[in-house]
Design a protein around this motif. Structure first.
Motif, PDB file in Angstrom:
ATOM      1  N   TRP A 259       0.807  -1.222   0.000  1.00  0.00           N
ATOM      2  CA  TRP A 259       0.000   0.000   0.000  1.00  0.00           C
ATOM      3  C   TRP A 259       0.838   1.269   0.000  1.00  0.00           C
ATOM      4  O   TRP A 259       0.364   2.314  -0.465  1.00  0.00           O
ATOM      5  N   SER A 260       2.055   1.201   0.496  1.00  0.00           N
ATOM      6  CA  SER A 260       2.922   2.375   0.392  1.00  0.00           C
ATOM      7  C   SER A 260       3.291   2.628  -1.065  1.00  0.00           C
ATOM      8  O   SER A 260       3.405   3.781  -1.505  1.00  0.00           O
ATOM      9  N   TYR A 261       3.452   1.555  -1.873  1.00  0.00           N
ATOM     10  CA  TYR A 261       3.711   1.711  -3.306  1.00  0.00           C
ATOM     11  C   TYR A 261       2.503   2.325  -4.014  1.00  0.00           C
ATOM     12  O   TYR A 261       2.647   3.141  -4.933  1.00  0.00           O
ATOM     13  N   ILE A 262       1.309   1.907  -3.588  1.00  0.00           N
ATOM     14  CA  ILE A 262       0.086   2.474  -4.165  1.00  0.00           C
ATOM     15  C   ILE A 262       0.013   3.969  -3.862  1.00  0.00           C
ATOM     16  O   ILE A 262      -0.359   4.780  -4.731  1.00  0.00           O
ATOM     17  N   PHE A 263       0.399   4.348  -2.650  1.00  0.00           N
ATOM     18  CA  PHE A 263       0.343   5.761  -2.277  1.00  0.00           C
ATOM     19  C   PHE A 263       1.353   6.588  -3.067  1.00  0.00           C
ATOM     20  O   PHE A 263       0.985   7.564  -3.727  1.00  0.00           O
ATOM     21  N   TRP A 264       2.616   6.202  -3.010  1.00  0.00           N
ATOM     22  CA  TRP A 264       3.661   7.001  -3.653  1.00  0.00           C
ATOM     23  C   TRP A 264       3.591   6.922  -5.178  1.00  0.00           C
ATOM     24  O   TRP A 264       3.834   7.926  -5.870  1.00  0.00           O
ATOM     25  N   GLY A 265       3.242   5.737  -5.699  1.00  0.00           N
ATOM     26  CA  GLY A 265       3.177   5.589  -7.146  1.00  0.00           C
ATOM     27  C   GLY A 265       1.853   6.014  -7.738  1.00  0.00           C
ATOM     28  O   GLY A 265       1.812   6.723  -8.760  1.00  0.00           O
ATOM     29  N   GLY A 266       0.737   5.575  -7.120  1.00  0.00           N
ATOM     30  CA  GLY A 266      -0.584   5.852  -7.673  1.00  0.00           C
ATOM     31  C   GLY A 266      -1.144   7.199  -7.280  1.00  0.00           C
ATOM     32  O   GLY A 266      -1.593   7.973  -8.129  1.00  0.00           O
ATOM     33  N   VAL A 267      -1.119   7.495  -5.965  1.00  0.00           N
ATOM     34  CA  VAL A 267      -1.730   8.739  -5.474  1.00  0.00           C
ATOM     35  C   VAL A 267      -0.845   9.942  -5.772  1.00  0.00           C
ATOM     36  O   VAL A 267      -1.288  10.921  -6.385  1.00  0.00           O
ATOM     37  N   VAL A 268       0.416   9.879  -5.332  1.00  0.00           N
ATOM     38  CA  VAL A 268       1.297  11.045  -5.430  1.00  0.00           C
ATOM     39  C   VAL A 268       1.819  11.248  -6.855  1.00  0.00           C
ATOM     40  O   VAL A 268       1.643  12.324  -7.443  1.00  0.00           O
TER      41      VAL A 268
END
Length: 320
Positions: A259-268
């Motif tokens: 989920w940290s990858y989803i945040f930094w890659g997808g969201v940010v």
């Protein structure tokens, strides 16, 4: 890799799965589309133009009701006993966040349809030739267009913020009990609503990518994006300063695995940084192309979609 994804989607403390994230996304899109559509309508009327002729306003009329109805249907189906959903409207429980959500969405959907009928009064009057009673009803609604418009602004803000308040019903998770969350969901919903109305305005109603209405929405988008970035920073900073389990929840969310990858890659990156870079560094001849604007809209929608899933899943990974 499969085990990592499986463990990220299924863990012991998880209460609400992915259908809730989709509901939160669709409700936010609907509320955001209403706010953007009304803003464009007021902008056009201030310039002596007809509001409903804009592809953005037509996009709002298409997206807002469909998104919230589909989202509500997903929420009902996900309930343990979906066929008993109607009981929430009969047996009142003012202490339940879900109860207030049902009441709010019911009023929102009803006023939304009445407001859209008033906005599109002129084209709908064609029905009056065969059914005169329809013309009478439309004329009555037209008289109350401005009060309904004001009501829709407040209702859209309430629905957008409610998507964040809904998660606070799970009191065992510190991320969900952050006071910034409802505001963050409201602002990100406005961002997704802007992207959705532009995308569908161009695809379904032939709105030009370089039209004045599109430029106006872009002007709204910039401060909305900056506010969203600030709220994300304040959201996690508050968790860190709270210490204890809250700080641990922030660490797991931002520096964990999937989920940290989803945040930094997808969201940010995909939802914020990449659209900004494309707008600022692409040649002007490209930024006015329909395909370019559509790509930016898809990136923005993908970022908000990822944010809803990130908050829902990462938020349930650390319990008090």
């Amino acid at each position: 890799m499969d085990n990592a994804i499986s463990s990220a989607l299924h863990f012991e403390t998880m209460v609400w799965p992915w259908p809730i994230a989709i509901y939160l996304f669709l409700a936010g899109v609907s509320a955001g589309a209403v706010l953007i559509g009304i803003a464009v309508k007021l902008y056009r009327e201030s310039r002596g133009q007809i509001g409903y002729e804009s592809g953005i306003v037509k996009g709002m009329a298409l997206i807002a009701p469909i998104a919230v109805i589909i989202g509500l249907a997903i929420l009902i189906i996900d309930l343990t006993k979906p066929l008993e959903f109607w009981k929430m409207m009969i047996y009142w429980n003012p202490s339940s966040v879900m109860f207030w959500g049902v009441m709010l969405l019911s009023v929102y959907i009803m006023v939304l349809f009445l407001f859209l009928a008033a906005v599109f009064y002129t084209p709908l009057m064609a029905i009056d030739r065969r059914y005169p009673i329809v013309g009478t009803v439309l004329a009555l609604l037209k008289r109350f267009e401005k009060p309904m418009q004001t009501s829709m602004i407040f209702l859209a803000i309430a629905v957008g913020a409610y998507t964040g308040f809904l998660l606070s019903a799970l009191k065992a998770f510190p991320i969900f009990n952050n006071p910034v969350l409802p505001i963050l969901f409201l602002v990100s919903g406005a961002s997704s609503g802007a992207a959705a109305t532009m995308l569908f305005g161009m695809l379904c109603f032939k709105e030009k990518a370089d039209s004045q209405d599109i430029h106006f929405v872009h002007k709204i988008e910039k401060p909305v994006l900056m506010t969203e970035i600030f709220l994300l920073f304040a959201f996690f900073l508050g968790l860190v300063f709270a210490g204890g389990v809250s700080a641990e929840a922030a660490r797991v969310a931002l520096m964990g695995d999937f989920w940290s990858y989803i945040f930094w890659g997808g969201v940010v990156f995909c939802g914020m940084v990449l659209p900004w870079l494309l707008q600022w560094f692409s040649p002007r001849s490209l930024t006015h192309k329909p395909g370019f604007v559509a790509a930016l809209c898809v990136l923005s929608l993908s970022g908000v979609f990822a944010l809803r899933h990130f908050i829902l899943y990462a938020g349930q990974m650390t319990a008090i």
